[in-house]
Enzyme design. Structure first.
Site, PDB file in Angstrom:
ATOM      1  N   GLN A  13       0.820  -1.216   0.000  1.00  0.00           N
ATOM      2  CA  GLN A  13       0.000   0.000   0.000  1.00  0.00           C
ATOM      3  C   GLN A  13       0.853   1.265   0.000  1.00  0.00           C
ATOM      4  O   GLN A  13       0.587   2.205  -0.742  1.00  0.00           O
ATOM      5  CB  GLN A  13      -0.928   0.000   1.222  1.00  0.00           C
ATOM      6  CG  GLN A  13      -1.956  -1.129   1.231  1.00  0.00           C
ATOM      7  CD  GLN A  13      -3.153  -0.833   0.341  1.00  0.00           C
ATOM      8  OE1 GLN A  13      -3.010  -0.312  -0.758  1.00  0.00           O
ATOM      9  NE2 GLN A  13      -4.332  -1.177   0.825  1.00  0.00           N
ATOM     10  N   GLY A  15       4.107   1.471  -0.869  1.00  0.00           N
ATOM     11  CA  GLY A  15       4.915   1.483  -2.087  1.00  0.00           C
ATOM     12  C   GLY A  15       4.151   1.989  -3.292  1.00  0.00           C
ATOM     13  O   GLY A  15       4.645   2.818  -4.067  1.00  0.00           O
ATOM     14  N   ARG A  89       4.304  -1.695  17.193  1.00  0.00           N
ATOM     15  CA  ARG A  89       5.329  -1.701  16.146  1.00  0.00           C
ATOM     16  C   ARG A  89       6.446  -2.678  16.511  1.00  0.00           C
ATOM     17  O   ARG A  89       7.056  -3.300  15.652  1.00  0.00           O
ATOM     18  CB  ARG A  89       5.896  -0.294  15.961  1.00  0.00           C
ATOM     19  CG  ARG A  89       4.899   0.715  15.400  1.00  0.00           C
ATOM     20  CD  ARG A  89       5.544   2.100  15.234  1.00  0.00           C
ATOM     21  NE  ARG A  89       4.585   3.066  14.698  1.00  0.00           N
ATOM     22  CZ  ARG A  89       3.827   3.851  15.445  1.00  0.00           C
ATOM     23  NH1 ARG A  89       3.898   3.784  16.763  1.00  0.00           N
ATOM     24  NH2 ARG A  89       2.997   4.713  14.885  1.00  0.00           N
ATOM     25  N   ASN A 121       8.679  -0.741  10.098  1.00  0.00           N
ATOM     26  CA  ASN A 121       8.634  -0.727  11.565  1.00  0.00           C
ATOM     27  C   ASN A 121       9.212  -2.007  12.165  1.00  0.00           C
ATOM     28  O   ASN A 121       9.240  -3.036  11.499  1.00  0.00           O
ATOM     29  CB  ASN A 121       7.177  -0.557  12.031  1.00  0.00           C
ATOM     30  CG  ASN A 121       6.735   0.897  11.993  1.00  0.00           C
ATOM     31  OD1 ASN A 121       7.493   1.786  12.382  1.00  0.00           O
ATOM     32  ND2 ASN A 121       5.518   1.145  11.538  1.00  0.00           N
ATOM     33  N   ARG A 152       0.387  14.295  11.802  1.00  0.00           N
ATOM     34  CA  ARG A 152      -0.801  13.876  12.562  1.00  0.00           C
ATOM     35  C   ARG A 152      -1.139  14.913  13.629  1.00  0.00           C
ATOM     36  O   ARG A 152      -2.301  15.304  13.790  1.00  0.00           O
ATOM     37  CB  ARG A 152      -0.545  12.498  13.203  1.00  0.00           C
ATOM     38  CG  ARG A 152      -0.599  11.371  12.183  1.00  0.00           C
ATOM     39  CD  ARG A 152      -0.233  10.011  12.777  1.00  0.00           C
ATOM     40  NE  ARG A 152      -0.492   8.966  11.776  1.00  0.00           N
ATOM     41  CZ  ARG A 152       0.134   7.803  11.722  1.00  0.00           C
ATOM     42  NH1 ARG A 152       1.072   7.511  12.625  1.00  0.00           N
ATOM     43  NH2 ARG A 152      -0.166   6.919  10.786  1.00  0.00           N
ATOM     44  N   HIS A 176       9.833   6.382  17.109  1.00  0.00           N
ATOM     45  CA  HIS A 176       8.525   6.270  16.449  1.00  0.00           C
ATOM     46  C   HIS A 176       7.734   5.162  17.137  1.00  0.00           C
ATOM     47  O   HIS A 176       7.512   4.092  16.597  1.00  0.00           O
ATOM     48  CB  HIS A 176       8.732   5.950  14.968  1.00  0.00           C
ATOM     49  CG  HIS A 176       7.471   5.963  14.153  1.00  0.00           C
ATOM     50  ND1 HIS A 176       6.587   7.014  14.146  1.00  0.00           N
ATOM     51  CD2 HIS A 176       6.951   5.052  13.295  1.00  0.00           C
ATOM     52  CE1 HIS A 176       5.586   6.739  13.324  1.00  0.00           C
ATOM     53  NE2 HIS A 176       5.783   5.547  12.804  1.00  0.00           N
TER      54      HIS A 176
END
Length: 320
Positions: A13, A15, A89, A121, A152, A176
């Protein structure tokens, strides 16, 4: 003048969205690589067939052989397994570390001069491992995290204040993960810092704290809604902003996972900090002053990243 070459490792998705955005922004020709033969070729052809409608000229190729990325100016890595509901993650570390080893070997052999952006991740550990596996100079590899996390936060703030997202700046530093550090003091609306906006009655401290927490959990919120995957539009847009700054020598100041050599008191880790991205890759690490509370949050985030890196060393002895 030859067009730049952008290699995308992973045609899922993110890529596919990266490939489309690279064309729309006319950044260069695109090679989509994926081990699932047919997928990169199909997505590449589909996007190429959209080019006459959208009015851009870019060549698209799909491949399942790393030789296709030869000579790439930029490589963006999304290969790996995405999160599913209930996963953090960090749960992805074992399987995605194996993926990074293969990707690193491919980059080392075929695109050793590229500027590499890692999205896989758990981000801060994967970009660290990818640098080791690829042998890239640390200034030529970064992790995409802070641009997304800041976007975000900016979205939530713009909604709360009913202003344009363009007038909202936000800084999210650290790893992250759930310990990321949204820096409220350095985040502004039209140059006015958020603490001042609280004093002006634009919002309350409680609402601001809730937006900070929502930012930390932003990826998980989307995973839980989608149920079958993780975010891809905003992560792709974030990586493209980083790639564009490199390809066009824009020297944008962007929060990214960068290799630190003493800055912020950290040596040998990739941590989310503000950096300048230009034609030489990471041109500069921007060191901001922390309050005692911010420093404590940042240190906690760094400790989480250190734990993940140690886990990587435990899984793959070559990294130790």
């Amino acid at each position: 003048m030859a067009r730049k070459k952008i290699a995308l490792i992973g045609a899922g998705q993110i890529g596919g969205t990266l490939a489309h955005l690279a064309g729309l922004k006319e950044l260069g020709d695109v090679v989509l690589f994926d081990i699932a033969d047919g997928v990169p070729q199909g997505k590449g052809l589909d996007i190429a067939e959209s080019a006459p409608v959208d009015g851009f000229d870019a060549k698209y190729a799909g491949a399942s052989d790393y030789a296709a990325i030869a000579g790439a100016d930029v490589v963006i890595v999304t290969a790996g397994v995405p999160r599913k509901p209930g996963m953090s993650r960090d749960d992805l570390i074992g399987i995605n570390l194996q993926v990074m080893e293969k990707v690193g070997a491919g980059i080392r052999t075929h695109a050793p001069n590229a500027f590499v952006i890692c999205i896989t991740n758990p981000l801060d550990a994967m970009v660290w491992a990818l640098q080791k596996f690829s042998g890239l100079a640390p200034n030529k590899i970064v992790g995409m995290a802070g641009v997304l996390d800041s976007a975000r936060f900016r979205h939530f703030l713009a909604e709360e204040f009913q202003v344009s997202v363009e007038d909202v700046t936000a800084f999210v530093l650290g790893g992250h993960g759930d310990d990321m550090v949204p820096l409220v003091r350095y985040s502004t609306v039209a140059g006015v810092p958020l603490p001042d906006l609280v004093k002006m009655g634009w919002t309350t401290q409680e609402k601001l704290d809730a937006m900070v927490e929502r930012t930390r959990k932003g990826g998980g919120e989307i995973v839980n809604l989608l149920k079958t995957g993780s975010a891809f539009y905003a992560p792709a847009a974030s990586a493209i902003a980083m790639a564009e700054s490199y390809l066009k020598d824009k020297r944008r100041v962007l929060p990214c996972a960068a290799y630190l050599t003493g800055q912020y008191g950290i040596d040998g880790l990739f941590i989310g900090v503000p950096i300048v991205i230009g034609e030489n890759g990471v041109e500069r690490v921007v060191e901001v002053e922390f309050s005692a509370e911010e420093k404590a949050m940042f240190d906690k985030s760094v400790a989480s990243v250190k734990g993940l890196v140690e886990a990587c060393k435990g899984i793959n002895a070559a990294l130790a």
